[in-house]
Write a protein that holds these residues in place. Structure first.
Motif, PDB file in Angstrom:
ATOM      1  N   ILE A   1       3.856  12.873  -0.566  1.00 37.13           N
ATOM      2  CA  ILE A   1       2.889  12.315  -1.515  1.00 37.13           C
ATOM      3  C   ILE A   1       1.573  13.072  -1.437  1.00 37.13           C
ATOM      4  O   ILE A   1       0.909  13.303  -2.455  1.00 37.13           O
ATOM      5  N   TRP A   2       1.181  13.476  -0.225  1.00 36.25           N
ATOM      6  CA  TRP A   2      -0.082  14.209  -0.052  1.00 36.25           C
ATOM      7  C   TRP A   2      -0.087  15.501  -0.864  1.00 36.25           C
ATOM      8  O   TRP A   2      -1.128  15.881  -1.413  1.00 36.25           O
ATOM      9  N   ARG A   3       1.059  16.171  -0.953  1.00 35.96           N
ATOM     10  CA  ARG A   3       1.113  17.417  -1.733  1.00 35.96           C
ATOM     11  C   ARG A   3       0.757  17.154  -3.191  1.00 35.96           C
ATOM     12  O   ARG A   3       0.030  17.947  -3.809  1.00 35.96           O
ATOM     13  N   PHE A   4       1.274  16.063  -3.754  1.00 37.30           N
ATOM     14  CA  PHE A   4       0.948  15.754  -5.152  1.00 37.30           C
ATOM     15  C   PHE A   4      -0.532  15.400  -5.309  1.00 37.30           C
ATOM     16  O   PHE A   4      -1.157  15.754  -6.306  1.00 37.30           O
ATOM     17  N   VAL A   5      -1.099  14.720  -4.317  1.00 36.39           N
ATOM     18  CA  VAL A   5      -2.536  14.441  -4.335  1.00 36.39           C
ATOM     19  C   VAL A   5      -3.314  15.757  -4.312  1.00 36.39           C
ATOM     20  O   VAL A   5      -4.293  15.938  -5.049  1.00 36.39           O
ATOM     21  N   TYR A   6      -2.879  16.678  -3.470  1.00 35.60           N
ATOM     22  CA  TYR A   6      -3.504  18.003  -3.363  1.00 35.60           C
ATOM     23  C   TYR A   6      -3.448  18.735  -4.701  1.00 35.60           C
ATOM     24  O   TYR A   6      -4.449  19.300  -5.169  1.00 35.60           O
TER      25      TYR A   6
ATOM     26  N   SER B   1       0.830  -1.203   0.000  1.00 39.48           N
ATOM     27  CA  SER B   1       0.000   0.000   0.000  1.00 39.48           C
ATOM     28  C   SER B   1       0.865   1.254   0.000  1.00 39.48           C
ATOM     29  O   SER B   1       1.969   1.263   0.559  1.00 39.48           O
ATOM     30  N   VAL B   2       0.374   2.291  -0.621  1.00 38.12           N
ATOM     31  CA  VAL B   2       1.066   3.579  -0.686  1.00 38.12           C
ATOM     32  C   VAL B   2       0.347   4.557   0.240  1.00 38.12           C
ATOM     33  O   VAL B   2      -0.890   4.660   0.219  1.00 38.12           O
ATOM     34  N   ALA B   3       1.120   5.285   1.047  1.00 38.32           N
ATOM     35  CA  ALA B   3       0.533   6.230   2.011  1.00 38.32           C
ATOM     36  C   ALA B   3       0.214   7.549   1.309  1.00 38.32           C
ATOM     37  O   ALA B   3       0.870   8.565   1.524  1.00 38.32           O
ATOM     38  N   PHE B   4      -0.820   7.536   0.471  1.00 40.01           N
ATOM     39  CA  PHE B   4      -1.175   8.733  -0.282  1.00 40.01           C
ATOM     40  C   PHE B   4      -1.582   9.885   0.629  1.00 40.01           C
ATOM     41  O   PHE B   4      -1.236  11.042   0.365  1.00 40.01           O
ATOM     42  N   LEU B   5      -2.318   9.578   1.696  1.00 39.81           N
ATOM     43  CA  LEU B   5      -2.903  10.622   2.529  1.00 39.81           C
ATOM     44  C   LEU B   5      -2.222  10.778   3.884  1.00 39.81           C
ATOM     45  O   LEU B   5      -2.661  11.597   4.689  1.00 39.81           O
ATOM     46  N   SER B   6      -1.168  10.010   4.140  1.00 40.09           N
ATOM     47  CA  SER B   6      -0.473  10.131   5.423  1.00 40.09           C
ATOM     48  C   SER B   6       1.001  10.481   5.274  1.00 40.09           C
ATOM     49  O   SER B   6       1.670  10.765   6.260  1.00 40.09           O
ATOM     50  N   ASN B   7       1.506  10.484   4.046  1.00 37.47           N
ATOM     51  CA  ASN B   7       2.871  10.920   3.776  1.00 37.47           C
ATOM     52  C   ASN B   7       2.824  12.344   3.218  1.00 37.47           C
ATOM     53  O   ASN B   7       2.163  12.591   2.199  1.00 37.47           O
ATOM     54  N   SER B   8       3.497  13.266   3.868  1.00 40.15           N
ATOM     55  CA  SER B   8       3.380  14.683   3.508  1.00 40.15           C
ATOM     56  C   SER B   8       3.792  14.957   2.065  1.00 40.15           C
ATOM     57  O   SER B   8       3.130  15.730   1.350  1.00 40.15           O
TER      58      SER B   8
END
Length: 308
Positions: A167-172, A158-165
Motif C-alpha cells: 500500500i505504501w508504494r501506491f501512496v508514494y 483502519s488501513v495500514a497506508f504507511l506500514s504495509n509495503s
C-alpha cells in the motif's frame, strides 16, 4: 550554363569586431559550465581508487574494479536496485500519462477562468518540498490520521497506508503525481497551444466526436513532446532522488523504501566510503545513458522523432 554559387569569404577580424559583444556574453556561462559541470567529472576516477581524504583524489592508490565488485556482490545493493526500479516504473506507468490527460482536459475547457484556476491549483504542489509533503501524507494517512479516523467513524477498520509495503508504494506514487503533475502539465499545455486548431475544426465538420478529435488530431500534434519527455523519463529509471523515499519511508516499509540513493547515503556517504558511493553513481549514470540511447533508437524505429 548553371550558375555557380560563390560563397562570400568572411573576414575573421571584421566578423569578431562586429560581433565580439555576443562572444563576451558567452564567457560567464562557459566558465560556469566548465567549473561546475565538466571539471567535477574528473572526480569519477574516485570509483577506481581507494580514496583517502588526506591523500586527495590523485594521490589515492588505484584499486581498479574492486569497488564495483564490492557493489555488485552486495545483497543490499540488489535489493535497493529492485526497489528503485519498482518505484520508478510505477512513476512511469502511473505518473507519466496523468499530466497528458490533465492538459487535454484543461485544453478542452471553454471557460478560461476555470482553466487558469485549475492550472494554478495543480501547479502549486510543485513548490512544496518533500519534507512538507511527507508531513501532510503522515497527517492524513497514519494510523491516527484523518483518513483512518473517518474510516473508523464509518465502522471500517483502519488501513495500514504507511506500514504495509504494497500500500505504501501506491501512496508514494500518487504523492509523486500530486507533487509533480503540474510541472509536466505546463509543458503539455504549451505544446497544445502550438497545435493547429483548424485541423480540429475540419474534423468536427467531418463529423468526428470530441474523443475522436483528441485521439486522431490533438495527440498526434503533441506526440513529439510526449516522446521527448518519455525518453528522458526512461533514462531516469535507475536514478532516484534522495529526499522523496527518505522522507516518506519508515522502518516498517524499509523493504520497499530502501532505494539506491538511501543505500548510497547509509553505506557510502555516512560511513565515509566516497569511492563506494562514486562507483554506484557511475553505474547509475552509465545505465541511464544506455537506457536513453536505447529508448531513442526504439522510438525512431517506430517512426517518431527522437532527441538525438
Amino acid at each position: 550554363m548553371a550558375k555557380k554559387n560563390h560563397r562570400q569569404k568572411v573576414n575573421p577580424r571584421l566578423y569578431l569586431k562586429n560581433n565580439w559583444q555576443l562572444y563576451a556574453m558567452l564567457v560567464v556561462p562557459v566558465v560556469y559550465m566548465v567549473l561546475f559541470n565538466y571539471k567535477p567529472m574528473l572526480g569519477v576516477v574516485v570509483a577506481f581508487k581507494k580514496f583517502n581524504i588526506f591523500q586527495g583524489i590523485w594521490s589515492s592508490p588505484w584499486i581498479g574494479l574492486s569497488n564495483f565488485r564490492e557493489v555488485f556482490s552486495s545483497r543490499d545493493f540488489w535489493s535497493a536496485l529492485k526497489n528503485t526500479l519498482i518505484l520508478n516504473l510505477g512513476d512511469l506507468i502511473i505518473g507519466f500519462p496523468i499530466p497528458i490527460f490533465l492538459a487535454i482536459f484543461l485544453n478542452e475547457l471553454r471557460s478560461s477562468k476555470v482553466r487558469k484556476i485549475t492550472q494554478t491549483l495543480l501547479y502549486l504542489p510543485n513548490f512544496l518540498s518533500w519534507v512538507i509533503i511527507s508531513g501532510i501524507v503522515t497527517q492524513l494517512l497514519s494510523a491516527s490520521g484523518l483518513v483512518n479516523n473517518i474510516l473508523n467513524a464509518m465502522g471500517i477498520n483502519s488501513v495500514a497506508f504507511l506500514s504495509n509495503s504494497a500500500i505504501w508504494r501506491f501512496v508514494y506514487w500518487f504523492a509523486g503525481v500530486w507533487q509533480g503533475a503540474g510541472y509536466s502539465l505546463i509543458v503539455y499545455l504549451a505544446a497544445l497551444m502550438a497545435t493547429d486548431a483548424s485541423l480540429g475544426e475540419a474534423a468536427y465538420i467531418d463529423g468526428a466526436t470530441r474523443l475522436q478529435r483528441i485521439w486522431h488530431v490533438t495527440l498526434p500534434q503533441i506526440s513529439s513532446t510526449i516522446t521527448v519527455l518519455l525518453i528522458m523519463q526512461i533514462g531516469k529509471v535507475v536514478t532516484i532522488s534522495f529526499d522523496r523515499p527518505y522522507m516518506m519511508g519508515n522502518t516498517l516499509v524499509k523493504d520497499a523504501a530502501d532505494v539506491i540513493s538511501t543505500y548510497v547515503y547509509s553505506v557510502g556517504l555516512a560511513a565515509g566510503r566516497f569511492d563506494f558511493a562514486t562507483a554506484v553513481g557511475l553505474f547509475q549514470t552509465v545505465v541511464g545513458v544506455i537506457l536513453v540511447l536505447s529508448a531513442n533508437a526504439v522510438i525512431k524505429k517506430m517512426g517518431q522523432e527522437g532527441i538525438v
